[in-house]
Scaffold this motif. Structure first.
Motif, short mmCIF file in Angstrom:
data_model
loop_
_atom_site.label_atom_id
_atom_site.label_comp_id
_atom_site.label_asym_id
_atom_site.label_seq_id
_atom_site.Cartn_x
_atom_site.Cartn_y
_atom_site.Cartn_z
N GLU A 1 34.40 38.55 46.25
CA GLU A 1 34.88 38.05 44.89
C GLU A 1 35.13 40.02 44.37
N CYS A 2 35.44 40.09 43.45
CA CYS A 2 36.42 41.47 43.05
C CYS A 2 35.17 41.63 42.36
N THR B 1 34.89 40.14 38.58
CA THR B 1 34.45 38.91 38.46
C THR B 1 32.97 39.28 38.58
N LYS C 1 47.24 41.92 35.55
CA LYS C 1 47.57 40.42 36.05
C LYS C 1 48.52 40.50 36.75
N GLY D 1 47.84 41.42 40.26
CA GLY D 1 47.35 40.78 41.00
C GLY D 1 45.87 41.78 41.40
N GLU D 2 44.91 42.15 39.62
CA GLU D 2 43.72 42.45 39.91
C GLU D 2 43.06 41.54 39.57
N ILE D 3 43.44 40.83 38.60
CA ILE D 3 42.24 40.05 37.57
C ILE D 3 42.83 38.42 38.31
N SER D 4 42.33 38.26 37.84
CA SER D 4 42.46 36.46 38.53
C SER D 4 42.72 35.95 37.07
N SER D 5 43.68 34.45 37.40
CA SER D 5 44.24 33.83 36.12
C SER D 5 43.41 33.47 35.06
N GLU D 6 41.74 33.03 35.81
CA GLU D 6 41.03 32.98 34.92
C GLU D 6 39.84 33.56 34.24
N GLU D 7 40.16 34.96 34.53
CA GLU D 7 40.11 36.68 33.95
C GLU D 7 40.78 36.46 32.81
N TYR D 8 41.83 36.48 33.40
CA TYR D 8 42.83 37.43 32.51
C TYR D 8 43.20 35.47 31.47
#
Length: 323
Positions: free
Chosen positions: A175-176, A179, A299, A302-309
């Motif tokens: 996980e990043c 998250t 975003k 690519g440092e955060i996911s679509s869900e996090e964005y």
């Protein structure tokens, strides 16, 4: 990482076993009645009937993972991985399908309680998880790795005294950091009542993350609204309740402004009041714009996911309304 850790435990249980990676492991066919569940497993157990029907048609496609540790009841093997499959096999046997009374198992070495806890989490990395499962994983790994660090234990040769515990968790779960920060926020920020809703599957991950950032009294208002209306606790519902909670404060602020305007007849005084009010507003807008651009840049990189964005955009919308 997960499979490598389990394989090492398996090899260590074999005569002459080594820690060098291999593409195989030793299995054993064990009667399912000789297996007992692991008390450390708090994953959700859903769709057992559906899984049993699938196994009845295709057979058991994945082995269970166990440790040999006889208990007073006489059962010899404790589950590490595969509780849903084990329950599905029991269901089939209870219906007269004796062909499923034994299961192929990977027998792991009995290690320390902390090592077994980590093995249990890593053995479940590929399963479909609820938001509550993800929080359970994070909390369990954090607590376990902190205990291992304090006792001087290592993990796959890694020195847990070096680096942040969160970095070790990220390496294990894949996980990043963003998250993991959200999981930490949910773990620490939800009220007990709101956590019950999460555990019951009545909130998705984004709603839980947003709710965890709210004061306790606002979370209580959200729960009260959900009980009255029967609505699910969603990001949209959170926005509506927050807006309602802000209205009395905004009305009071407006009343104070009006009273202040009436009491200040001096033109220069009113100009200064306006200037004082505008300056922080302009600064807030400037800061908001910088945050908004930063989220968008993360975003794109690519440092955060679509869900996090999406969750970040929801929070920005709330802030925009307040400004």
């Amino acid at each position: 990482m997960a499979r490598c850790f389990l394989n090492n435990l398996n090899r260590a249980s074999q005569p002459g076993g080594t820690d060098s990676p291999k593409g195989y492991f030793i299995t054993r066919d064990i009667p399912i009645q000789n297996i007992y569940r692991n008390d450390m497993n708090d994953y959700s157990l859903e769709d057992i009937r559906q899984l049993a029907d699938s196994i009845a048609v295709q057979g058991l496609l994945s082995s269970l993972a166990v440790v040999h540790d006889p208990e007073p009841s006489g059962k010899e093997y404790r589950l590490i991985s595969g509780e849903r499959r084990w329950l599905a096999l029991q269901l089939l046997v209870s219906e007269g399908n004796e062909a499923f009374s034994k299961a192929t198992c990977q027998v792991l070495q009995k290690g320390s309680k902390n090592q077994e806890c980590v093995a249990l989490i890593l053995a479940n990395t590929q399963r479909n998880k609820t938001p509550a499962d993800r929080v359970f994983e994070y909390e369990t790994l954090k607590r376990t790795l902190e205990q291992m660090r304090a006792s001087g234990e290592t993990l796959m040769g890694a020195d847990l005294s070096k680096g942040r515990i969160r970095d070790h968790i990220g390496r294990l779960l894949g996980e990043c950091d963003g998250t993991l920060a959200a999981l930490e926020k949910i773990s620490n920020g939800l009220t007990p009542e709101m956590r019950e809703k999460l555990d019951a599957g009545e909130m998705n991950f984004t709603a839980a993350k947003q709710a965890a950032a709210l004061p306790e009294e606002v979370q209580k208002a959200i729960l009260l609204n959900a009980e009255k209306t029967g609505e699910a606790i969603t990001p949209k519902a959170l926005k509506a309740v927050q807006k309602k909670e802000r209205e009395p404060v905004q009305e009071l602020q407006q009343e104070n402004v009006e009273q202040s305007t009436v009491s200040h007849y001096d033109t220069e005084t009113k100009k200064q009041a306006c200037k004082t009010t505008e300056e922080p507003t302009n600064k807030n807008l400037f800061a908001f714009g910088a945050i908004e651009r930063s989220v968008k840049k993360c975003k794109e990189l690519g440092e955060i996911s679509s869900e996090e964005y999406a969750a970040a955009q929801d929070m920005l919308d709330l802030i925009r309304e307040m400004l």
